[in-house]
Design a protein around this motif. Structure first.
Motif: not given
Length: 181
Positions: A61-69
Protein backbone atom coordinates in the motif's frame (compact mmCIF):
# COMPACT_ATOMS: atom_id res chain seq x y z
CA UNK A 1 -60.56 21.02 34.62
CA UNK A 2 -62.76 19.89 31.72
CA UNK A 3 -59.96 20.59 29.24
CA UNK A 4 -57.61 18.38 31.25
CA UNK A 5 -60.14 15.51 31.27
CA UNK A 6 -60.69 15.81 27.51
CA UNK A 7 -56.94 15.82 26.90
CA UNK A 8 -56.42 12.81 29.16
CA UNK A 9 -59.25 10.85 27.53
CA UNK A 10 -57.95 11.66 24.06
CA UNK A 11 -54.43 10.55 25.05
CA UNK A 12 -55.69 7.28 26.55
CA UNK A 13 -57.83 6.58 23.47
CA UNK A 14 -54.84 7.27 21.18
CA UNK A 15 -52.56 4.98 23.20
CA UNK A 16 -55.14 2.18 23.26
CA UNK A 17 -55.62 2.54 19.53
CA UNK A 18 -51.87 2.47 18.99
CA UNK A 19 -51.43 -0.76 20.93
CA UNK A 20 -54.74 -2.53 20.22
CA UNK A 21 -55.15 -1.73 16.50
CA UNK A 22 -52.37 -4.13 15.41
CA UNK A 23 -54.08 -6.91 17.38
CA UNK A 24 -57.38 -6.23 15.65
CA UNK A 25 -55.94 -6.45 12.14
CA UNK A 26 -53.56 -9.34 12.80
CA UNK A 27 -54.42 -12.50 10.92
CA UNK A 28 -53.63 -16.10 11.62
CA UNK A 29 -50.27 -16.99 10.12
CA UNK A 30 -50.22 -19.14 7.05
CA UNK A 31 -49.61 -22.81 7.67
CA UNK A 32 -46.11 -23.22 9.02
CA UNK A 33 -44.20 -26.15 7.59
CA UNK A 34 -43.28 -28.78 10.12
CA UNK A 35 -39.71 -28.66 11.37
CA UNK A 36 -37.63 -31.51 10.04
CA UNK A 37 -34.37 -32.28 11.73
CA UNK A 38 -31.52 -32.85 9.34
CA UNK A 39 -29.73 -36.18 9.65
CA UNK A 40 -26.66 -36.06 11.83
CA UNK A 41 -23.32 -36.74 10.23
CA UNK A 42 -20.16 -37.92 11.86
CA UNK A 43 -17.97 -35.02 12.93
CA UNK A 44 -14.55 -34.91 11.31
CA UNK A 45 -11.72 -32.51 11.78
CA UNK A 46 -11.54 -29.85 9.06
CA UNK A 47 -8.87 -30.45 6.44
CA UNK A 48 -6.03 -28.01 6.86
CA UNK A 49 -4.13 -26.93 3.75
CA UNK A 50 -0.47 -27.94 3.72
CA UNK A 51 0.55 -24.29 3.29
CA UNK A 52 -1.59 -21.38 4.39
CA UNK A 53 -1.87 -18.69 1.75
CA UNK A 54 -0.60 -15.27 2.74
CA UNK A 55 -2.49 -12.33 1.32
CA UNK A 56 -1.81 -9.29 3.48
CA UNK A 57 1.99 -9.51 3.29
CA UNK A 58 1.85 -9.79 -0.51
CA UNK A 59 -0.02 -6.52 -1.05
CA UNK A 60 1.82 -3.21 -0.88
CA UNK A 61 0.00 0.00 0.00
CA UNK A 62 0.93 3.64 -0.44
CA UNK A 63 -0.06 5.15 2.92
CA UNK A 64 -0.28 8.91 3.37
CA UNK A 65 1.10 9.63 6.85
CA UNK A 66 0.89 13.37 7.42
CA UNK A 67 2.69 14.84 4.39
CA UNK A 68 4.71 11.70 3.67
CA UNK A 69 3.66 8.75 1.53
CA UNK A 70 5.06 5.48 2.92
CA UNK A 71 4.99 2.11 1.25
CA UNK A 72 4.13 -0.78 3.53
CA UNK A 73 2.46 -4.14 3.31
CA UNK A 74 -1.23 -4.46 4.04
CA UNK A 75 -0.22 -6.67 6.99
CA UNK A 76 1.92 -3.93 8.56
CA UNK A 77 -0.74 -1.31 7.91
CA UNK A 78 -3.42 -3.47 9.56
CA UNK A 79 -1.24 -4.02 12.63
CA UNK A 80 -0.95 -0.23 13.01
CA UNK A 81 -4.68 0.28 12.45
CA UNK A 82 -5.72 -2.47 14.86
CA UNK A 83 -3.35 -1.09 17.51
CA UNK A 84 -4.71 2.44 17.03
CA UNK A 85 -8.40 1.60 16.80
CA UNK A 86 -8.68 -0.78 19.77
CA UNK A 87 -6.79 -1.20 23.03
CA UNK A 88 -4.42 -4.17 22.80
CA UNK A 89 -5.67 -5.26 26.22
CA UNK A 90 -9.01 -6.27 24.66
CA UNK A 91 -9.85 -9.93 24.11
CA UNK A 92 -8.14 -11.79 21.29
CA UNK A 93 -11.42 -12.36 19.43
CA UNK A 94 -12.27 -8.65 19.61
CA UNK A 95 -8.89 -7.79 18.11
CA UNK A 96 -9.50 -10.34 15.33
CA UNK A 97 -12.88 -8.78 14.59
CA UNK A 98 -11.22 -5.35 14.46
CA UNK A 99 -8.56 -6.66 12.09
CA UNK A 100 -11.23 -8.09 9.75
CA UNK A 101 -13.23 -4.83 9.85
CA UNK A 102 -10.07 -2.79 9.18
CA UNK A 103 -9.02 -5.09 6.32
CA UNK A 104 -12.50 -4.94 4.80
CA UNK A 105 -12.56 -1.15 5.02
CA UNK A 106 -9.10 -0.92 3.44
CA UNK A 107 -10.07 -3.26 0.59
CA UNK A 108 -13.25 -1.23 0.07
CA UNK A 109 -11.18 1.96 -0.24
CA UNK A 110 -8.84 0.24 -2.71
CA UNK A 111 -11.81 -1.02 -4.75
CA UNK A 112 -13.92 2.15 -4.63
CA UNK A 113 -11.04 4.53 -5.13
CA UNK A 114 -9.17 6.53 -2.58
CA UNK A 115 -9.72 10.10 -1.46
CA UNK A 116 -6.08 10.71 -2.29
CA UNK A 117 -6.08 10.21 -6.05
CA UNK A 118 -2.79 8.97 -7.42
CA UNK A 119 -0.88 10.13 -4.33
CA UNK A 120 -1.82 7.31 -1.93
CA UNK A 121 -4.15 4.37 -1.48
CA UNK A 122 -5.19 5.28 2.07
CA UNK A 123 -4.10 7.56 4.91
CA UNK A 124 -3.49 7.48 8.66
CA UNK A 125 -6.02 10.22 9.50
CA UNK A 126 -8.99 8.75 11.40
CA UNK A 127 -11.26 11.56 10.17
CA UNK A 128 -10.59 10.51 6.58
CA UNK A 129 -9.72 6.81 6.60
CA UNK A 130 -8.70 4.85 9.71
CA UNK A 131 -6.61 5.63 12.75
CA UNK A 132 -3.08 4.30 12.50
CA UNK A 133 -0.15 4.21 14.91
CA UNK A 134 3.42 3.29 14.06
CA UNK A 135 4.58 0.27 16.05
CA UNK A 136 7.41 2.24 17.67
CA UNK A 137 4.88 4.72 19.09
CA UNK A 138 2.48 1.96 20.12
CA UNK A 139 5.28 0.13 21.96
CA UNK A 140 6.23 3.36 23.74
CA UNK A 141 2.60 3.80 24.81
CA UNK A 142 2.31 0.19 26.02
CA UNK A 143 5.40 0.34 28.22
CA UNK A 144 6.20 -2.93 30.03
CA UNK A 145 3.40 -4.72 28.14
CA UNK A 146 4.84 -3.82 24.72
CA UNK A 147 6.10 -7.29 23.74
CA UNK A 148 2.89 -9.06 24.78
CA UNK A 149 0.60 -6.45 23.20
CA UNK A 150 2.53 -6.32 19.93
CA UNK A 151 2.38 -10.12 19.65
CA UNK A 152 -1.34 -10.09 20.45
CA UNK A 153 -2.13 -7.48 17.77
CA UNK A 154 0.12 -9.13 15.16
CA UNK A 155 -1.46 -12.53 15.90
CA UNK A 156 -4.95 -11.04 15.42
CA UNK A 157 -3.96 -9.69 11.99
CA UNK A 158 -2.02 -12.81 10.95
CA UNK A 159 -4.68 -15.30 12.08
CA UNK A 160 -7.32 -13.49 10.00
CA UNK A 161 -5.06 -13.01 6.97
CA UNK A 162 -7.18 -12.60 3.85
CA UNK A 163 -10.50 -12.55 5.74
CA UNK A 164 -12.84 -9.75 4.72
CA UNK A 165 -16.58 -9.11 4.68
CA UNK A 166 -17.94 -9.21 1.15
CA UNK A 167 -21.33 -8.70 -0.44
CA UNK A 168 -21.66 -10.01 -3.95
CA UNK A 169 -17.92 -10.62 -3.99
CA UNK A 170 -17.14 -6.96 -3.24
CA UNK A 171 -15.81 -5.62 0.10
CA UNK A 172 -18.51 -3.82 2.09
CA UNK A 173 -18.06 -0.32 3.50
CA UNK A 174 -17.13 -1.61 6.97
CA UNK A 175 -17.35 1.62 8.92
CA UNK A 176 -16.95 1.32 12.65
CA UNK A 177 -16.57 3.56 15.67
CA UNK A 178 -15.80 3.25 19.35
CA UNK A 179 -19.48 3.01 20.28
CA UNK A 180 -20.37 0.30 17.74
CA UNK A 181 -22.21 -2.69 19.13
Amino acid sequence: MQLWKNTALTSVAALLGLFLLPLAVAREPAEVPEYTELPRTEQTAPVQPAVKAVYDADRTLRVLDGETVREMTLADYLVGVTAAEMPASFAEEALKAQAVAARTYTLYKLTAGSNHGDTADICTDSTCCQAYIAMEQARANWGAQADAYEKKVRDAVTSTDGEAILYGGIPILAVFHSSSA
